[in-house]
Motif scaffolding. Structure first.
Motif, PDB file in Angstrom:
ATOM      1  N   ILE A  40      31.428  37.842  43.818  1.00  0.00           N
ATOM      2  CA  ILE A  40      32.062  38.768  43.012  1.00  0.00           C
ATOM      3  C   ILE A  40      32.786  37.880  42.055  1.00  0.00           C
ATOM      4  O   ILE A  40      32.999  38.455  40.846  1.00  0.00           O
ATOM      5  N   ILE A  41      33.283  36.766  42.301  1.00  0.00           N
ATOM      6  CA  ILE A  41      33.882  36.089  41.197  1.00  0.00           C
ATOM      7  C   ILE A  41      33.053  35.512  39.970  1.00  0.00           C
ATOM      8  O   ILE A  41      33.030  35.442  38.934  1.00  0.00           O
ATOM      9  N   ALA A  42      31.879  35.192  40.514  1.00  0.00           N
ATOM     10  CA  ALA A  42      30.776  34.609  39.433  1.00  0.00           C
ATOM     11  C   ALA A  42      30.418  35.926  38.766  1.00  0.00           C
ATOM     12  O   ALA A  42      30.223  35.660  37.517  1.00  0.00           O
ATOM     13  N   ILE A  43      30.137  37.155  39.381  1.00  0.00           N
ATOM     14  CA  ILE A  43      29.890  38.137  38.311  1.00  0.00           C
ATOM     15  C   ILE A  43      31.135  38.605  37.313  1.00  0.00           C
ATOM     16  O   ILE A  43      30.652  38.747  36.132  1.00  0.00           O
ATOM     17  N   ALA A  44      32.358  38.517  37.883  1.00  0.00           N
ATOM     18  CA  ALA A  44      33.332  38.687  37.104  1.00  0.00           C
ATOM     19  C   ALA A  44      33.528  37.621  35.822  1.00  0.00           C
ATOM     20  O   ALA A  44      33.737  38.240  34.671  1.00  0.00           O
ATOM     21  N   MET A  45      33.133  36.376  36.125  1.00  0.00           N
ATOM     22  CA  MET A  45      33.253  35.490  35.189  1.00  0.00           C
ATOM     23  C   MET A  45      31.877  35.550  34.081  1.00  0.00           C
ATOM     24  O   MET A  45      32.309  35.293  32.795  1.00  0.00           O
ATOM     25  N   PHE A  46      30.903  36.036  34.502  1.00  0.00           N
ATOM     26  CA  PHE A  46      29.702  36.276  33.867  1.00  0.00           C
ATOM     27  C   PHE A  46      30.053  37.519  32.863  1.00  0.00           C
ATOM     28  O   PHE A  46      29.786  37.339  31.822  1.00  0.00           O
ATOM     29  N   GLY A  78      35.497  28.104  38.224  1.00  0.00           N
ATOM     30  CA  GLY A  78      35.236  27.058  39.019  1.00  0.00           C
ATOM     31  C   GLY A  78      36.370  26.767  39.856  1.00  0.00           C
ATOM     32  O   GLY A  78      36.365  26.958  41.004  1.00  0.00           O
ATOM     33  N   ALA A  79      37.855  27.292  39.420  1.00  0.00           N
ATOM     34  CA  ALA A  79      38.865  27.085  40.014  1.00  0.00           C
ATOM     35  C   ALA A  79      38.877  28.397  41.111  1.00  0.00           C
ATOM     36  O   ALA A  79      39.254  27.938  42.341  1.00  0.00           O
ATOM     37  N   LEU A  80      38.621  29.565  40.649  1.00  0.00           N
ATOM     38  CA  LEU A  80      38.719  30.913  41.542  1.00  0.00           C
ATOM     39  C   LEU A  80      37.635  30.381  42.680  1.00  0.00           C
ATOM     40  O   LEU A  80      37.901  31.358  43.720  1.00  0.00           O
ATOM     41  N   ILE A  81      36.586  30.181  42.356  1.00  0.00           N
ATOM     42  CA  ILE A  81      35.732  30.063  43.259  1.00  0.00           C
ATOM     43  C   ILE A  81      35.954  28.546  44.380  1.00  0.00           C
ATOM     44  O   ILE A  81      35.682  28.688  45.475  1.00  0.00           O
TER      45      ILE A  81
ATOM     46  N   TYR B  35      47.568  32.678  42.709  1.00  0.00           N
ATOM     47  CA  TYR B  35      47.367  33.710  43.622  1.00  0.00           C
ATOM     48  C   TYR B  35      46.550  33.272  44.676  1.00  0.00           C
ATOM     49  O   TYR B  35      46.592  33.446  45.794  1.00  0.00           O
ATOM     50  N   SER B  36      45.155  32.878  44.107  1.00  0.00           N
ATOM     51  CA  SER B  36      44.224  32.540  44.956  1.00  0.00           C
ATOM     52  C   SER B  36      44.595  31.223  45.964  1.00  0.00           C
ATOM     53  O   SER B  36      44.221  31.392  47.078  1.00  0.00           O
ATOM     54  N   PHE B  37      45.521  30.130  45.493  1.00  0.00           N
ATOM     55  CA  PHE B  37      45.917  29.319  46.405  1.00  0.00           C
ATOM     56  C   PHE B  37      46.799  29.889  47.631  1.00  0.00           C
ATOM     57  O   PHE B  37      46.695  29.734  48.610  1.00  0.00           O
ATOM     58  N   TYR B  38      47.638  30.822  47.076  1.00  0.00           N
ATOM     59  CA  TYR B  38      48.794  31.204  47.980  1.00  0.00           C
ATOM     60  C   TYR B  38      48.107  32.358  49.128  1.00  0.00           C
ATOM     61  O   TYR B  38      48.471  32.321  50.364  1.00  0.00           O
ATOM     62  N   LYS B  39      47.049  32.735  48.637  1.00  0.00           N
ATOM     63  CA  LYS B  39      46.388  33.846  49.298  1.00  0.00           C
ATOM     64  C   LYS B  39      45.573  32.826  50.635  1.00  0.00           C
ATOM     65  O   LYS B  39      45.458  33.413  51.734  1.00  0.00           O
ATOM     66  N   GLN B  40      45.173  31.746  50.278  1.00  0.00           N
ATOM     67  CA  GLN B  40      44.638  30.944  51.388  1.00  0.00           C
ATOM     68  C   GLN B  40      45.933  30.505  52.561  1.00  0.00           C
ATOM     69  O   GLN B  40      45.201  30.116  53.501  1.00  0.00           O
ATOM     70  N   ALA B  41      47.063  30.418  51.989  1.00  0.00           N
ATOM     71  CA  ALA B  41      47.862  29.937  52.856  1.00  0.00           C
ATOM     72  C   ALA B  41      48.527  31.369  53.928  1.00  0.00           C
ATOM     73  O   ALA B  41      48.881  31.036  54.984  1.00  0.00           O
ATOM     74  N   SER B  42      48.028  32.428  53.648  1.00  0.00           N
ATOM     75  CA  SER B  42      48.401  33.675  54.187  1.00  0.00           C
ATOM     76  C   SER B  42      47.576  34.729  54.191  1.00  0.00           C
ATOM     77  O   SER B  42      47.598  35.838  53.729  1.00  0.00           O
ATOM     78  N   PRO B  43      46.272  34.338  54.788  1.00  0.00           N
ATOM     79  CA  PRO B  43      45.144  35.321  54.520  1.00  0.00           C
ATOM     80  C   PRO B  43      45.100  36.661  55.238  1.00  0.00           C
ATOM     81  O   PRO B  43      44.831  37.582  54.625  1.00  0.00           O
ATOM     82  N   LEU B 179      40.415  40.366  30.719  1.00  0.00           N
ATOM     83  CA  LEU B 179      41.283  39.902  31.647  1.00  0.00           C
ATOM     84  C   LEU B 179      41.332  41.044  32.753  1.00  0.00           C
ATOM     85  O   LEU B 179      41.357  40.675  33.949  1.00  0.00           O
ATOM     86  N   TRP B 180      41.126  42.198  32.619  1.00  0.00           N
ATOM     87  CA  TRP B 180      41.227  43.309  33.900  1.00  0.00           C
ATOM     88  C   TRP B 180      39.780  42.840  34.480  1.00  0.00           C
ATOM     89  O   TRP B 180      39.782  43.078  35.651  1.00  0.00           O
ATOM     90  N   LEU B 181      38.915  42.575  33.941  1.00  0.00           N
ATOM     91  CA  LEU B 181      37.477  42.380  34.472  1.00  0.00           C
ATOM     92  C   LEU B 181      37.590  41.041  35.601  1.00  0.00           C
ATOM     93  O   LEU B 181      36.892  41.154  36.545  1.00  0.00           O
ATOM     94  N   ILE B 182      38.582  40.377  35.536  1.00  0.00           N
ATOM     95  CA  ILE B 182      38.880  39.101  36.330  1.00  0.00           C
ATOM     96  C   ILE B 182      39.982  39.546  37.348  1.00  0.00           C
ATOM     97  O   ILE B 182      39.742  39.364  38.591  1.00  0.00           O
ATOM     98  N   ILE B 183      40.928  40.207  36.970  1.00  0.00           N
ATOM     99  CA  ILE B 183      41.853  40.627  37.899  1.00  0.00           C
ATOM    100  C   ILE B 183      41.491  41.603  38.916  1.00  0.00           C
ATOM    101  O   ILE B 183      41.972  41.641  40.031  1.00  0.00           O
ATOM    102  N   PHE B 184      40.866  42.711  38.672  1.00  0.00           N
ATOM    103  CA  PHE B 184      40.367  43.807  39.285  1.00  0.00           C
ATOM    104  C   PHE B 184      39.656  43.140  40.554  1.00  0.00           C
ATOM    105  O   PHE B 184      40.062  43.474  41.589  1.00  0.00           O
ATOM    106  N   PRO B 185      38.534  42.470  40.493  1.00  0.00           N
ATOM    107  CA  PRO B 185      37.903  41.898  41.708  1.00  0.00           C
ATOM    108  C   PRO B 185      38.725  40.958  42.704  1.00  0.00           C
ATOM    109  O   PRO B 185      38.507  40.993  43.826  1.00  0.00           O
ATOM    110  N   LEU B 186      39.543  40.138  41.823  1.00  0.00           N
ATOM    111  CA  LEU B 186      40.405  39.186  42.375  1.00  0.00           C
ATOM    112  C   LEU B 186      41.419  39.799  43.483  1.00  0.00           C
ATOM    113  O   LEU B 186      41.491  39.477  44.313  1.00  0.00           O
TER     114      LEU B 186
END
Lengths: 96, 190
Positions: A40-46, A78-81, B35-43, B179-186
């Motif tokens: 999902i992240i790879a597709i978003a970055m693409f 790379g960071a998000l994955i 956000y990704s880092f803190y998500k790993q702390a409280s999944p 930016l939204w194309l990354i925020i949305f899936p995350l």
């Protein structure tokens, strides 16, 4: 304009595909689907790269700007994955 | 902004605007990584809070922004060919899509705040409101630029349009989409 429209269609198809694989809520919510997360992240970055190169016109420029944008995509992707791989669920103990 | 067959020497729009775009994108990247880092702390807590988000609403907003990117591209293409009437029409449609995005987002916020008690105190929602709120602020700035662009091309009787301003506006709007194309899936999908 025809090429741009085709790229836009690729973005739409990639978004639909992401949504489809992201619907495996059960696996994702338990954090048991690192491969789905990576996809999902790879597709978003693409998609982000497509917007930079083709919509924002970075692809038409030579030199520094293109390298900076390509580097941004690689570093952020790379960071998000990488973060979930480096720190798997539950491996971080934070005190609030 | 079709890709020409020749390599252009300068950045699209203004070089200084690219400092803003890349700076903005990097700030967002830092927030997303945090956000990704803190998500790993409280999944489990994050997953539970995430289940309150509507994927359909997030998806709808993604398609709205992608459509607005297409209409923005058509606007620029028309302006490059000196076609002011269709350019005005497609700028107005892009503004309309921006308004639809804002409307959907406000509706989503109100639903969330009514469904989740003290949502603002849940860690996931702190990140959610910060990321989407900051993005919404960018949408509002983009709308301001688009309205200025519409005014600019509506007051031109000839085809003399400042293409640098057009490119700065178009690149900004595409950056908001990116930016939204990354925020949305995350936030919604993973």
């Amino acid at each position: 304009m025809r090429k741009t429209t085709l790229i836009w269609l690729v973005l739409i198809i990639a978004t639909i595909y992401s949504m489809k694989i992201g619907q495996d809520q059960h696996a994702l919510s338990r954090g048991e689907a690192p491969w789905l997360h990576t996809q999902i992240i790879a597709i978003a970055m693409f998609k982000a790269r497509m917007v930079l190169i083709h919509f924002m016109g970075v692809g038409a420029t030579g030199g520094a700007l293109r390298y900076v944008c390509e580097a941004w995509v690689l570093i952020v992707g790379g960071a998000l994955i990488g973060i979930p791989m480096l720190w798997p669920h539950g491996s971080i103990a934070l005190t609030h | 902004m079709n890709q020409p067959s020749t390599i252009r020497q300068s950045a699209p729009g203004e070089s200084s605007a690219w400092v803003l775009y890349l700076g903005d994108m990097s700030v967002f990247a830092l927030f997303l990584a945090t956000y990704s880092f803190y998500k790993q702390a409280s999944p489990d807590a994050f997953a539970e809070a995430q289940s309150f988000l509507s994927r359909n609403t997030g998806s709808l907003n993604t398609f709205v922004l992608l459509l607005s990117s297409l209409t923005m591209l058509i606007t620029v293409d028309n302006l490059k060919r000196g076609l002011l009437v269709p350019a005005r029409l497609f700028t107005a449609i892009t503004i309309l899509f921006g308004m639809v995005f804002i409307g959907i987002k406000v509706h989503e916020y109100s639903l969330l705040l009514s469904k989740v008690e003290e949502a603002i105190r849940v860690e996931f929602f702190t990140y959610y409101f910060m990321l989407t709120g900051l993005h919404l602020l960018h949408i509002l700035v983009g709308m301001g630029l688009l309205i200025s662009l519409l005014w600019h091309i509506s007051t031109r009787m000839s085809s003399v349009v400042d293409m640098r301003f057009v490119e700065v506006t178009a690149c900004y709007w595409h950056m908001v989409d990116l930016l939204w194309l990354i925020i949305f899936p995350l936030l919604y999908l993973t």
